[in-house]
Design a protein around this motif. Sequence first.
Motif, PDB file in Angstrom:
ATOM      1  N   VAL A  37       0.835  -1.206   0.000  1.00  0.00           N
ATOM      2  CA  VAL A  37       0.000   0.000   0.000  1.00  0.00           C
ATOM      3  C   VAL A  37       0.867   1.252   0.000  1.00  0.00           C
ATOM      4  O   VAL A  37       0.603   2.201  -0.756  1.00  0.00           O
ATOM      5  N   ARG A  38       1.910   1.267   0.816  1.00  0.00           N
ATOM      6  CA  ARG A  38       2.808   2.439   0.844  1.00  0.00           C
ATOM      7  C   ARG A  38       3.488   2.661  -0.503  1.00  0.00           C
ATOM      8  O   ARG A  38       3.593   3.796  -0.977  1.00  0.00           O
ATOM      9  N   LEU A  39       3.960   1.581  -1.117  1.00  0.00           N
ATOM     10  CA  LEU A  39       4.615   1.710  -2.411  1.00  0.00           C
ATOM     11  C   LEU A  39       3.649   2.217  -3.486  1.00  0.00           C
ATOM     12  O   LEU A  39       3.985   3.096  -4.276  1.00  0.00           O
ATOM     13  N   LEU A  40       2.441   1.667  -3.478  1.00  0.00           N
ATOM     14  CA  LEU A  40       1.456   2.058  -4.489  1.00  0.00           C
ATOM     15  C   LEU A  40       0.898   3.457  -4.246  1.00  0.00           C
ATOM     16  O   LEU A  40       0.404   4.093  -5.180  1.00  0.00           O
ATOM     17  N   ALA A  41       1.000   3.944  -3.025  1.00  0.00           N
ATOM     18  CA  ALA A  41       0.555   5.311  -2.734  1.00  0.00           C
ATOM     19  C   ALA A  41       1.476   6.336  -3.390  1.00  0.00           C
ATOM     20  O   ALA A  41       1.040   7.438  -3.720  1.00  0.00           O
ATOM     21  N   ARG A  42       2.715   5.945  -3.615  1.00  0.00           N
ATOM     22  CA  ARG A  42       3.692   6.851  -4.234  1.00  0.00           C
ATOM     23  C   ARG A  42       3.568   6.879  -5.751  1.00  0.00           C
ATOM     24  O   ARG A  42       3.671   7.927  -6.375  1.00  0.00           O
ATOM     25  N   ARG A  43       3.413   5.681  -6.332  1.00  0.00           N
ATOM     26  CA  ARG A  43       3.298   5.567  -7.792  1.00  0.00           C
ATOM     27  C   ARG A  43       2.807   4.166  -8.141  1.00  0.00           C
ATOM     28  O   ARG A  43       2.812   3.276  -7.304  1.00  0.00           O
ATOM     29  N   GLU A  44       2.398   4.003  -9.395  1.00  0.00           N
ATOM     30  CA  GLU A  44       2.002   2.676  -9.869  1.00  0.00           C
ATOM     31  C   GLU A  44       3.243   1.788  -9.933  1.00  0.00           C
ATOM     32  O   GLU A  44       4.335   2.260 -10.252  1.00  0.00           O
ATOM     33  N   HIS A  45       3.063   0.538  -9.627  1.00  0.00           N
ATOM     34  CA  HIS A  45       4.120  -0.471  -9.730  1.00  0.00           C
ATOM     35  C   HIS A  45       3.557  -1.672 -10.473  1.00  0.00           C
ATOM     36  O   HIS A  45       2.385  -2.016 -10.301  1.00  0.00           O
ATOM     37  N   SER A  46       4.397  -2.325 -11.234  1.00  0.00           N
ATOM     38  CA  SER A  46       3.990  -3.589 -11.844  1.00  0.00           C
ATOM     39  C   SER A  46       4.002  -4.664 -10.767  1.00  0.00           C
ATOM     40  O   SER A  46       4.650  -4.510  -9.714  1.00  0.00           O
ATOM     41  N   ALA A  47       3.293  -5.738 -11.021  1.00  0.00           N
ATOM     42  CA  ALA A  47       3.290  -6.853 -10.076  1.00  0.00           C
ATOM     43  C   ALA A  47       4.711  -7.378  -9.888  1.00  0.00           C
ATOM     44  O   ALA A  47       5.118  -7.730  -8.775  1.00  0.00           O
ATOM     45  N   ARG A  48       5.468  -7.414 -10.961  1.00  0.00           N
ATOM     46  CA  ARG A  48       6.857  -7.908 -10.892  1.00  0.00           C
ATOM     47  C   ARG A  48       7.712  -7.017  -9.994  1.00  0.00           C
ATOM     48  O   ARG A  48       8.512  -7.514  -9.198  1.00  0.00           O
ATOM     49  N   GLU A  49       7.549  -5.699 -10.117  1.00  0.00           N
ATOM     50  CA  GLU A  49       8.302  -4.789  -9.256  1.00  0.00           C
ATOM     51  C   GLU A  49       7.971  -5.023  -7.784  1.00  0.00           C
ATOM     52  O   GLU A  49       8.871  -5.070  -6.941  1.00  0.00           O
ATOM     53  N   LEU A  50       6.686  -5.137  -7.498  1.00  0.00           N
ATOM     54  CA  LEU A  50       6.277  -5.370  -6.116  1.00  0.00           C
ATOM     55  C   LEU A  50       6.818  -6.696  -5.602  1.00  0.00           C
ATOM     56  O   LEU A  50       7.278  -6.790  -4.460  1.00  0.00           O
TER      57      LEU A  50
END
Length: 69
Positions: free
Chosen positions: A17-30
């Motif tokens: 949630v914190r990472l996605l709050a900053r910007r979109e991420h691909s599933a692979r990045e996450l």
Amino acid sequence: MSDSQNNDIQQAEEIVVRLLARREHSARELQQKLQLRGFDHKTIEKVLTKAQQLGWQSDQRYLEVWLRS
């Protein structure tokens, strides 16, 4: 599910949630970022599946943002 597994899942969800709050991420990045933080494959899979089902993460949306940039 054990308390330890529940705790790991909760921690991984908070990170996602914190990472996605900053910007979109691909599933692979996450996946890579959670692996670097020491989460196991099963936990990562559960968290990413939930994030996708709830609309938190979308590879399609990530791609659209990436193409616009």
